[in-house]
Design a protein around this motif. Structure first.
Motif, mmCIF file in Angstrom:
data_model
loop_
_atom_site.group_PDB
_atom_site.id
_atom_site.type_symbol
_atom_site.label_atom_id
_atom_site.label_comp_id
_atom_site.label_asym_id
_atom_site.label_seq_id
_atom_site.Cartn_x
_atom_site.Cartn_y
_atom_site.Cartn_z
ATOM 1 N N LYS A 76 94.932 56.918 35.504
ATOM 2 C CA LYS A 76 95.948 57.994 35.795
ATOM 3 C C LYS A 76 97.161 56.870 36.412
ATOM 4 C CE LYS A 76 93.448 61.136 37.814
ATOM 5 N NZ LYS A 76 93.295 62.444 38.553
ATOM 6 N N ALA A 77 96.884 56.070 37.331
ATOM 7 C CA ALA A 77 97.903 55.379 37.767
ATOM 8 C C ALA A 77 98.667 54.318 36.948
ATOM 9 C CB ALA A 77 97.323 54.504 39.111
ATOM 10 N N ALA A 78 97.564 53.650 36.052
ATOM 11 C CA ALA A 78 98.059 52.628 35.002
ATOM 12 C C ALA A 78 98.859 53.440 33.928
ATOM 13 C CB ALA A 78 96.885 52.039 34.364
ATOM 14 N N ALA A 79 98.559 54.618 33.542
ATOM 15 C CA ALA A 79 99.078 55.510 32.674
ATOM 16 C C ALA A 79 100.468 55.779 33.018
ATOM 17 C CB ALA A 79 98.316 56.527 32.139
ATOM 18 N N PHE A 80 100.688 56.081 34.485
ATOM 19 C CA PHE A 80 101.742 56.637 34.791
ATOM 20 C C PHE A 80 102.952 55.347 34.790
ATOM 21 C CE2 PHE A 80 104.196 56.349 39.213
ATOM 22 C CZ PHE A 80 105.050 57.323 38.841
ATOM 23 N N VAL A 81 102.435 54.087 35.197
ATOM 24 C CA VAL A 81 103.120 52.858 34.995
ATOM 25 C C VAL A 81 103.743 52.685 33.699
ATOM 26 C CG1 VAL A 81 103.419 50.469 35.366
ATOM 27 C CG2 VAL A 81 101.902 51.715 37.010
ATOM 28 N N LEU A 82 102.943 52.985 32.540
ATOM 29 C CA LEU A 82 103.326 52.877 31.189
ATOM 30 C C LEU A 82 104.419 53.796 30.905
ATOM 31 C CD1 LEU A 82 99.928 51.906 29.636
ATOM 32 C CD2 LEU A 82 101.745 50.143 30.123
ATOM 33 N N ARG A 83 104.222 54.956 31.528
ATOM 34 C CA ARG A 83 104.876 55.934 30.922
ATOM 35 C C ARG A 83 106.407 55.863 31.874
ATOM 36 N NH1 ARG A 83 103.679 60.863 34.518
ATOM 37 N NH2 ARG A 83 105.670 61.076 35.642
ATOM 38 N N ALA A 84 106.306 55.410 33.136
ATOM 39 C CA ALA A 84 107.576 55.112 33.739
ATOM 40 C C ALA A 84 108.310 53.842 33.227
ATOM 41 C CB ALA A 84 107.115 54.627 35.236
ATOM 42 N N VAL A 85 107.660 52.901 32.746
ATOM 43 C CA VAL A 85 108.568 51.755 32.147
ATOM 44 C C VAL A 85 108.893 52.251 30.764
ATOM 45 C CG1 VAL A 85 108.304 49.573 30.940
ATOM 46 C CG2 VAL A 85 107.058 50.139 32.970
ATOM 47 N N GLY A 86 108.254 53.011 29.984
ATOM 48 C CA GLY A 86 108.720 53.460 28.471
ATOM 49 C C GLY A 86 109.735 54.279 28.442
#
Length: 484
Positions: A76-86
């Motif tokens: 969940k945390a890693a997907a959050f990072v990808l979303r926040a960057v993208g």
């Protein structure tokens, strides 16, 4: 956990923060890994410079690798990072695609944990929303069928995000929308139109709109999912976004063909949208205003359906009341589409006293260029059909030459065939005003004036011509009375 995130916000530059966080992603203690990923996500979410720093810090490959390996909290945390960057730009979203994140995110859509599915769907939607190429990349990774499964899951939050992601994919092109249709999304989305959750309804209506907008075939697919009449209940919803998105969906269907517009009319859609416009303000009104214009544009019968449902007074209110020029412009355009068909249509618009409002908006230096153009076009559309002379007469006094031409043209069409109107035109001062108009010899305007003058005895025309009273006074001066 929170304290670590805050402590990492240190003023020694983005690169410094990233170099501190990167090794923590590989820490042997899972909670430290998760906290480091969350901290990165919050930084990247903050602005695009920090998101750029995450990409430059070579952190994405590590996140993608861990996304496949670690527990649900880390995923969940890693997907959050990808979303926040993208989310920030197509370039940053492309960086996520380039590091192979899509395949891993799609695998996460099949995770047993709904929170992981939700985080992955959110990231995929944020990547897809930028443009057709990124959206196609998400489709090619196999996301669409899994997102359709996600909207069938019991968790409301997951349904919302999955519907939003499907909307972001469908919006760019007919081909991408077709992919969403082919995966069976439309029927499942249509079933959720009456879900009590407002945020879910708002995403579902948006997704259906993004499919329907592209072509007649896609709009028909949405209609065949039996969205009428249930979608009309959303126009009465307490939530402004639900109202707006329901109006948008109906607009995107009605705009394509007279047949689809007729279907909306038959379902009671026109009256429902007019009520909705009356119950809200501002941008929530805009799609409904445009929908009325699209329906009226198709045919005189459909325009008459808008008139019968009392659409014209409501559009006139929007034209006068709304402070935003783009909403006034949409109302002006819609009124023009209604009034342009026949004298009966034009009269229905003219009796609401809309023409003087349109003229003042066209003449106002404070109006945007778009509002001026749309007001002028609407005036011309309505005037060219209008035979209701009381609405035309004020224009003889106020209209600029390019509009005046159309007004005089209408009088020249009506007066030869209406003796009552000819008399009224004299007593109201209209004939006198026409004699004062300076037209180029041989121009269309001069032809119209001649046509009007030919409706009257020559001495009447002469009597109302400028300077005629001076001529009469001269004759008085030079007149020698007969003295017995």
């Amino acid at each position: 956990m929170h304290s670590l995130t805050m402590d990492l916000w240190i003023p020694n530059g983005q690169a410094g923060v990233m170099s501190l966080l990167r090794p923590l992603l590989l820490d042997v203690v899972p909670t430290i890994q998760q906290t480091a990923a969350l901290a990165l996500g919050r930084l990247a979410n903050y602005n695009d410079d920090l998101a750029e720093a995450v990409v430059k810090g070579d952190i994405l490959p590590q996140l993608v690798y861990s996304l496949a390996e670690q527990n649900r909290f880390y995923k969940k945390a890693a997907a959050f990072v990808l979303r926040a960057v993208g989310k920030h730009s197509p370039q940053l979203a492309q960086a996520i695609v380039d590091c192979g994140a899509l395949d891993t995110l799609v695998i996460c859509l099949e995770d047993f944990d709904p929170g992981v599915k939700e985080a992955a769907a959110w990231a995929l939607g944020y990547i897809a929303r930028h443009n057709a190429e990124l959206s196609q990349a998400v489709v090619d990774a196999g996301a669409v069928p899994l997102l359709v499964l996600c909207i069938q899951e019991p968790e409301i939050a997951l349904k919302r995000i999955a519907a939003s992601a499907l909307s972001d994919i469908a919006k760019h092109s007919p081909e991408l929308a077709q992919t969403v249709v082919d995966a069976g999304a439309v029927a499942h989305l249509a079933q959720m139109i009456l879900n009590p959750d407002a945020k879910l309804k708002h995403q579902v209506l948006s997704a259906l709109s993004q499919v329907a907008k592209h072509s007649v075939d896609l709009a028909e697919m949405v209609v065949e999912a039996e969205i009428f009449p249930v979608v009309l209940t959303c126009l009465k919803d307490k939530d402004e976004y639900v109202k707006k998105n329901a109006s948008t969906l109906i607009r995107e269907i009605a705009k394509h063909t007279p047949e689809l517009s007729q279907l909306v009319v038959n379902a009671g859609g026109v009256a429902a949208v007019i009520d909705c416009i009356g119950s809200c303000k501002g941008n929530t009104r805009l799609p409904g205003i445009m929908m009325l214009g699209y329906i009226a544009a198709h045919s005189e019968n459909l325009a008459m359906a808008v008139i019968i449902s009392k659409g014209v007074p409501q559009l006139s209110v929007c034209l006068s009341e709304e402070p935003e020029d783009h909403i006034k412009a949409a109302a002006a355009w819609a009124l023009g589409q209604i009034g342009r068909h026949t004298p009966e249509h034009a009269r229905a618009v003219a009796v609401t006293n809309t023409l003087p409002v349109l003229l003042s908006l066209y003449m106002s230096t404070e109006s945007s260029e778009d509002l001026q153009v749309k007001s002028k076009k609407a005036i011309k559309n309505i005037l060219q059909k209008c035979t209701y002379l009381p609405a035309l007469e004020p224009f003889l006094y106020d209209a600029p030459p390019n509009i005046l031409k159309h007004v005089v043209g209408q009088f020249s069409k009506v007066l030869p065939h209406d003796s009552k109107a000819r008399r009224l035109f004299v007593t109201s001062g209209g004939l006198k005003k026409v004699q004062e108009i300076k037209a180029e010899p041989g121009s269309l305007l001069q032809d119209y004036i001649n046509c009007i003058n030919n409706c009257y005895p020559e001495e009447i025309v002469r009597y109302y011509s400028p300077g005629y009273s001076d001529i009469l006074l001269q004759r008085v001066d030079s007149y020698q009375p007969l003295i017995n």
